[in-house]
Design an enzyme around this catalytic site. Structure first.
Site, short mmCIF file in Angstrom:
data_model
loop_
_atom_site.label_atom_id
_atom_site.label_comp_id
_atom_site.label_asym_id
_atom_site.label_seq_id
_atom_site.Cartn_x
_atom_site.Cartn_y
_atom_site.Cartn_z
CG ASP A 99 -0.11 -0.08 2.54
OD1 ASP A 99 1.12 0.05 2.48
OD2 ASP A 99 -0.73 -0.26 3.59
CD GLU A 121 0.20 -6.62 3.01
OE1 GLU A 121 1.04 -7.18 3.71
OE2 GLU A 121 0.03 -5.39 3.00
CD GLU A 135 -0.17 4.47 4.45
OE1 GLU A 135 -1.17 5.11 4.87
OE2 GLU A 135 0.99 4.85 4.67
CG HIS A 212 5.42 4.31 10.38
ND1 HIS A 212 5.13 3.10 10.95
CD2 HIS A 212 4.90 4.26 9.13
CE1 HIS A 212 4.48 2.35 10.07
NE2 HIS A 212 4.32 3.04 8.97
NE ARG A 214 3.00 11.27 4.08
CZ ARG A 214 4.17 10.70 3.79
NH1 ARG A 214 4.43 9.48 4.17
NH2 ARG A 214 5.07 11.38 3.10
CG HIS A 246 9.79 5.73 10.81
ND1 HIS A 246 10.18 6.69 9.91
CD2 HIS A 246 9.16 4.77 10.08
CE1 HIS A 246 9.81 6.33 8.69
NE2 HIS A 246 9.19 5.16 8.77
C1 UD1 Z 1 6.20 4.97 4.27
C2 UD1 Z 1 4.87 4.57 3.59
C3 UD1 Z 1 3.98 3.86 4.59
C4 UD1 Z 1 4.70 2.70 5.27
C5 UD1 Z 1 6.01 3.20 5.86
C6 UD1 Z 1 6.80 2.06 6.43
C7 UD1 Z 1 3.91 6.04 1.88
C8 UD1 Z 1 3.21 7.28 1.59
N1 UD1 Z 1 4.19 5.79 3.17
O1 UD1 Z 1 5.88 5.90 5.27
O2 UD1 Z 1 2.83 3.35 3.93
O3 UD1 Z 1 3.88 2.19 6.31
O4 UD1 Z 1 6.80 3.81 4.82
O5 UD1 Z 1 7.80 2.49 7.31
O6 UD1 Z 1 4.25 5.31 0.97
N2 UD1 Z 1 13.53 8.42 6.24
C9 UD1 Z 1 14.90 8.35 6.31
N3 UD1 Z 1 15.50 7.13 6.04
C10 UD1 Z 1 14.78 6.00 5.75
C11 UD1 Z 1 13.38 6.10 5.72
C12 UD1 Z 1 12.77 7.31 5.94
O7 UD1 Z 1 15.58 9.32 6.58
O8 UD1 Z 1 15.37 4.94 5.54
C13 UD1 Z 1 12.87 9.74 6.51
C14 UD1 Z 1 13.00 10.71 5.33
O9 UD1 Z 1 13.19 12.00 5.85
C15 UD1 Z 1 11.65 10.61 4.66
C16 UD1 Z 1 10.75 10.40 5.86
O10 UD1 Z 1 11.48 9.53 6.72
O11 UD1 Z 1 11.34 11.78 3.95
C17 UD1 Z 1 9.40 9.81 5.56
O12 UD1 Z 1 9.49 8.68 4.69
P1 UD1 Z 1 8.22 8.28 3.75
O13 UD1 Z 1 8.56 7.08 2.96
O14 UD1 Z 1 7.78 9.50 3.00
O15 UD1 Z 1 7.08 8.00 4.79
P2 UD1 Z 1 6.94 6.90 5.90
O16 UD1 Z 1 6.24 7.52 7.06
O17 UD1 Z 1 8.23 6.22 6.13
N1 UDP Z 2 10.65 -3.53 11.64
C1 UDP Z 2 12.04 -3.64 11.61
N2 UDP Z 2 12.78 -2.80 12.42
C2 UDP Z 2 12.22 -1.89 13.25
C3 UDP Z 2 10.79 -1.78 13.24
C4 UDP Z 2 10.04 -2.61 12.41
O1 UDP Z 2 12.60 -4.46 10.89
O2 UDP Z 2 12.94 -1.17 13.96
C5 UDP Z 2 9.85 -4.42 10.75
C6 UDP Z 2 8.67 -5.14 11.36
O3 UDP Z 2 9.04 -6.39 11.90
C7 UDP Z 2 7.72 -5.30 10.18
C8 UDP Z 2 8.01 -4.07 9.33
O4 UDP Z 2 9.28 -3.58 9.76
O5 UDP Z 2 8.02 -6.43 9.40
C9 UDP Z 2 6.94 -3.05 9.52
O6 UDP Z 2 7.33 -1.87 8.95
P1 UDP Z 2 6.62 -0.50 9.28
O7 UDP Z 2 6.00 -0.57 10.63
O8 UDP Z 2 7.64 0.57 9.04
O9 UDP Z 2 5.54 -0.38 8.11
P2 UDP Z 2 4.05 -0.89 7.91
O10 UDP Z 2 4.03 -2.35 8.14
O11 UDP Z 2 3.18 -0.11 8.86
O12 UDP Z 2 3.74 -0.50 6.50
#
Ligand code: UD1
Ligand code: UDP
Length: 387
Positions: A99, A121, A135, A212, A214, A246
């Site tokens: 998603d 999924e 999502e 995490h 939004r 996160h």
């Molecule tokens: C994204 C997905 C969400 C998913 C989540 C898993 C979208 C819109 N959101 O949300 O569905 O549940 O990932 O974690 O697709 N950042 C880093 N390093 C990283 C990752 C993130 O610095 O490795 C920071 C960056 O500043 C980035 C911000 O986190 O801009 C947000 O990342 P983003 O992918 O936009 O949103 P998530 O909340 O991570």
């Molecule tokens: N996870 C991880 N390290 C962490 C936190 C979560 O490997 O510090 C794993 C967790 O076991 C799961 C996945 O990340 O498999 C979930 O990711 P997240 O919560 O970021 O996204 P979502 O599932 O909500 O899309």
């Protein structure tokens, strides 16, 4: 024998964890499948952690992540990059997962190239356009572009049927996250991290926390952290709260403001999947707004309090191991306290159950692709749990 080119597209941590078993399975059929892995790197560090654990080297890495990226940034940069990759590779089918915005961008780009789409999924729904945001719409829009729907559970299949998706294009496979979990959790696992080594798992109750979403950024998260502060103060000699924070700077800022320096709260960087999965297995209970953790924790028999108002994963709620509690400070405090003080309630919620999969999802998905393209006569079996 003819071969097909199967491209997997993913970009964030959870997609990578859940697609890794599929990538590894596709590689088992070199005489029939040419696999291509394309990552948007919507996440950078958190994606790389997973790629290195599962030893996946992408053929294409778009490296799109920027600090504080917006949905517009992710969508535009993913589509532009994937357009070039798909034009060059010309796959027969593109597999996307779940998603995220990478998922939707991958499916849309494949559609523009008139390439078939497989959605891993598929079929999860809250029926609330703005929760989770974005999502829920990413799933629905991806579903509209999909030719093969790999629904993890019977409930997900029914959601798709209710949207008039043809039953012949839906396969109930189980969720690949259970494949990944089974390959990763090990009672003999030793944490490399100093902080995790020093946690007193024998006498303290470990509360594992992640946030995490939004729609929870800002005040909802602040209220949750305040409730955790209350719990840490009241149960200071009984609990240890471990919180891998996160990478999103908007999450980290509020976490620091509310929980920085609180004793009994260990704030750490996001963990690699292997230590994280093994930490789940050693925790007493989990508070999270994550989707994937709602699927993993029931398999490990860990109660989950979900910090959201809606969930697209009702199966574990029905099974009694997951409770939806939202982000109100009092409610989070009360629900956590109940599980720390009421043994009967704790035991009621900690029964292990596996509504989401049996560890064979990736094998079913790949068999199904081979069958659809006429590369095997064996009709793929389906996962019978989850409904
Ligand atoms: C994204 C997905 C969400 C998913 C989540 C898993 C979208 C819109 N959101 O949300 O569905 O549940 O990932 O974690 O697709 N950042 C880093 N390093 C990283 C990752 C993130 O610095 O490795 C920071 C960056 O500043 C980035 C911000 O986190 O801009 C947000 O990342 P983003 O992918 O936009 O949103 P998530 O909340 O991570
Ligand atoms: N996870 C991880 N390290 C962490 C936190 C979560 O490997 O510090 C794993 C967790 O076991 C799961 C996945 O990340 O498999 C979930 O990711 P997240 O919560 O970021 O996204 P979502 O599932 O909500 O899309």
């Amino acid at each position: 024998m003819s071969r097909i080119k199967v491209m997997t597209v993913f970009g964030t941590r959870p997609e990578a964890i859940k697609m890794a078993p599929v990538v590894l399975e596709l590689a088992k059929y070199p005489e029939m499948i040419t696999p291509v892995v394309a990552v948007t790197a919507q996440h950078r560090e958190m994606l790389d952690q997973v790629l290195s654990l599962f030893q996946i080297e992408p053929h294409h890495d778009l490296d799109i992540m920027c600090k504080g990226q917006t949905l517009f940034d992710i969508t535009c940069r993913s589509i532009q990059g994937l357009n070039q990759v798909m034009a060059q590779e010309k796959p027969d089918i593109v597999l996307v997962h779940g998603d995220t915005t990478t998922t939707f961008a991958g499916a849309l780009t494949a559609f523009y190239h008139q390439i078939a789409v497989g959605h891993v999924e598929a079929g999860l729904r809250t029926h609330n356009k703005y929760s989770p945001f974005p999502e829920e719409m990413n799933r629905k829009l991806t579903g509209s572009l999909t030719d093969l729907h790999f629904a993890p559970t019977g409930t997900a299949r029914e959601n798709l049927l209710a949207e008039a998706v043809g039953p012949e294009s839906i396969f109930v496979t189980g969720n690949t996250v259970i494949d990944a979990l089974k390959a990763t959790v090990d009672p003999a696992y030793r944490f490399a991290d100093n902080i995790l080594q020093q946690v007193d798992y024998a006498t303290l109750k470990i509360i594992l926390v992640t946030t995490h979403r939004r729609e929870n950024l800002g005040e909802p998260m602040r209220r949750v952290y305040q409730a955790l502060r209350d719990i840490a103060a009241e149960f200071s000699d009984k609990v240890e709260i471990v919180f891998p924070v996160h990478k999103n700077p908007l999450v980290r800022k509020v976490v620091q403001e509310e929980l920085g320096g609180v004793s009994q709260v260990k704030l750490i960087d996001p963990l690699d999947y292997q230590p994280f999965a093994n930490l789940m297995a050693r925790s007493h209970l989990i508070l999270t707004d994550s989707g994937g953790i709602q699927e993993e924790a029931p398999a490990l028999g860990k109660p989950v309090l979900v910090l959201r108002d809606t969930t697209e994963r009702p199966e574990a709620i029905e099974a009694g191991t997951v409770k939806l509690i939202g982000t109100d400070r009092e409610k989070v405090y009360a629900a956590t306290k109940l599980l720390l003080t009421n043994q009967a309630e704790y035991e009621r919620m900690s029964n292990a159950c596996n509504p989401y999969g049996d560890g064979l999802a990736a094998a079913r998905i790949v068999k199904c692709v081979l069958w659809k393209y006429g590369l095997t006569r064996e009709r793929p079996g389906q996962f019978c749990g989850g409904k």
